[in-house]
Enzyme design. Sequence first.
Site, PDB file in Angstrom:
ATOM      1  N   ARG A 127       0.825  -1.219   0.000  1.00 19.84           N
ATOM      2  CA  ARG A 127       0.000   0.000   0.000  1.00 19.84           C
ATOM      3  C   ARG A 127       0.856   1.264   0.000  1.00 19.84           C
ATOM      4  O   ARG A 127       0.497   2.252   0.657  1.00 19.84           O
ATOM      5  CB  ARG A 127      -0.954   0.034   1.193  1.00 19.84           C
ATOM      6  CG  ARG A 127      -2.018  -1.046   1.179  1.00 19.84           C
ATOM      7  CD  ARG A 127      -3.243  -0.585   0.403  1.00 19.84           C
ATOM      8  NE  ARG A 127      -4.246  -1.648   0.362  1.00 19.84           N
ATOM      9  CZ  ARG A 127      -5.400  -1.613   1.021  1.00 19.84           C
ATOM     10  NH1 ARG A 127      -5.707  -0.570   1.747  1.00 19.84           N
ATOM     11  NH2 ARG A 127      -6.238  -2.607   0.918  1.00 19.84           N
TER      12      ARG A 127
ATOM     13  N   ARG B 125      -7.505  11.183  -5.832  1.00 20.44           N
ATOM     14  CA  ARG B 125      -8.660  10.410  -5.352  1.00 20.44           C
ATOM     15  C   ARG B 125      -9.914  11.275  -5.340  1.00 20.44           C
ATOM     16  O   ARG B 125     -11.016  10.787  -5.623  1.00 20.44           O
ATOM     17  CB  ARG B 125      -8.351   9.885  -3.944  1.00 20.44           C
ATOM     18  CG  ARG B 125      -9.454   9.133  -3.248  1.00 20.44           C
ATOM     19  CD  ARG B 125      -9.677   7.770  -3.863  1.00 20.44           C
ATOM     20  NE  ARG B 125     -10.781   7.058  -3.208  1.00 20.44           N
ATOM     21  CZ  ARG B 125     -12.059   7.245  -3.483  1.00 20.44           C
ATOM     22  NH1 ARG B 125     -12.423   8.143  -4.393  1.00 20.44           N
ATOM     23  NH2 ARG B 125     -12.993   6.562  -2.852  1.00 20.44           N
TER      24      ARG B 125
ATOM     25  N   ASP C 152      -7.012  -3.078  -7.260  1.00 21.58           N
ATOM     26  CA  ASP C 152      -7.482  -3.693  -6.017  1.00 21.58           C
ATOM     27  C   ASP C 152      -7.789  -5.157  -6.284  1.00 21.58           C
ATOM     28  O   ASP C 152      -8.097  -5.534  -7.419  1.00 21.58           O
ATOM     29  CB  ASP C 152      -8.732  -2.980  -5.493  1.00 21.58           C
ATOM     30  CG  ASP C 152      -9.002  -3.368  -4.044  1.00 21.58           C
ATOM     31  OD1 ASP C 152      -8.344  -2.810  -3.153  1.00 21.58           O
ATOM     32  OD2 ASP C 152      -9.820  -4.274  -3.819  1.00 21.58           O
TER      33      ASP C 152
ATOM     34  N   TYR D 266     -14.884 -12.016   0.434  1.00 18.94           N
ATOM     35  CA  TYR D 266     -15.614 -10.777   0.122  1.00 18.94           C
ATOM     36  C   TYR D 266     -16.856 -11.077  -0.716  1.00 18.94           C
ATOM     37  O   TYR D 266     -17.906 -10.461  -0.542  1.00 18.94           O
ATOM     38  CB  TYR D 266     -14.697  -9.793  -0.623  1.00 18.94           C
ATOM     39  CG  TYR D 266     -13.659  -9.172   0.283  1.00 18.94           C
ATOM     40  CD1 TYR D 266     -13.958  -8.046   1.036  1.00 18.94           C
ATOM     41  CD2 TYR D 266     -12.387  -9.726   0.408  1.00 18.94           C
ATOM     42  CE1 TYR D 266     -13.015  -7.481   1.891  1.00 18.94           C
ATOM     43  CE2 TYR D 266     -11.435  -9.172   1.249  1.00 18.94           C
ATOM     44  CZ  TYR D 266     -11.764  -8.056   1.992  1.00 18.94           C
ATOM     45  OH  TYR D 266     -10.847  -7.498   2.833  1.00 18.94           O
TER      46      TYR D 266
END
Length: 349
Positions: free
Chosen positions: A29, A42, A79, A155
């Site tokens: 990260r 972002r 991601d 997930y």
Amino acid sequence: MTQQPSPTKSFLRALAGESLPTPPCWLMRQAGRYLPEYREIRSKAKGFLDLCYTPDWATEVTLQPLRRYGFDAAILFSDILVVPDALGQPVRFQEGEGPALTPVRDDRQIAALTLDGFQDRLRPVFETVSRLKTAIPTETALIGFSGAPWTVATYMVEGGGSKEFLAAKALAYGQPASFQRLIDLLVEATGDYLVTQIDHGAEAIQIFDSWAGALPEDAFDRWVIEPTRRLVEKIKTERPGIPVIGFPRGAGALYKRFVEGTGVDAVSLDTSVPLDWAVAELQPRVTLQGNLDPVLLVTGGEALDRGVDRILAACRQGPFIFNLGHGILQTTPPDNVARLVDRVRRVRG
Ligand code: 1CP
């Protein structure tokens, strides 16, 4: 077998098994919210996945930490959840709340997922890899990545993040044939996804299994080791010479079985792994990567220096890559990252 040329980039040399006087360094990260220049980009993107699917932005945020710190490796900005998104299970990232998906929990919902159009939907990610290949400095290596099937499946079945994994485990333990179909689909999709990243310029692959530590040993063999082994085998067969790093976070003593059973070239150690044990049991077979506590990087100062020194002293006699034990935290002061990199680079033979 074709002979692979010896790598010159320090990160790839360490992955090939060399012990280097100054270990290569990158941080999980390394692009993200702790950097003001990331927050600026972002804020232009509507959702987090728009950032991942816009090559101009994804390329830029990958490069940001390299400019500041000159890391030895860049990791594609994307991601792990683009895989379910591209399989037809849309992923949304709500502000401050993490990912949300409509859960898949039975055969009908699993059967509705499809590989049709999968690679097409991921084209922007591959375009980012292509751009990075020429945009990064010549001494910097480019890492492609994916989630491991087990972690991505958690997930998909939970419909988001989880602490106990009740729904994912209920499916894995109670309806293993159904869960196996989901894992098989993820092995196929993820394998194609990683090979295509390699074809666009990724020089090494990291497979993130962030929730590996949630499973007992028999389930770990079936849902962590076996799917990862199949991914590694595909990469080794179809794109020989590309090293693979596994990250079975929280696996504890099962790290050893993971190394022996998957065929990875390197393992990323989480913060809790005892280093003398890893050096004795794992480093003879694979390159070690890790494992500074990300909280020490928030803390900074002499506690950070001591943490870095302890890891270097334990690991640098063998093949080793300096990293954290998990991703950088949002509250990390950027100056502390500079201090860490200086400290790692200070050590010599
Ligand atoms: O700006 C934002 O708010 C988004 C925060 C963010 C970022 C920067 C997310 C959302 N993903 C990412 C990028 C990311 N994710 C990278 C990029 C490359 C880099 O390292 O710089 C990588 C490799 C990942 C991998 C990833 N995503 C993992 C595995 C590693 C880990 O941290 O354990 C996982 C579990 C995810 C899921 C995910 N993505 C984002 C969130 C908030 C979550 C959920 C995490 C959770 O359930 O706790």
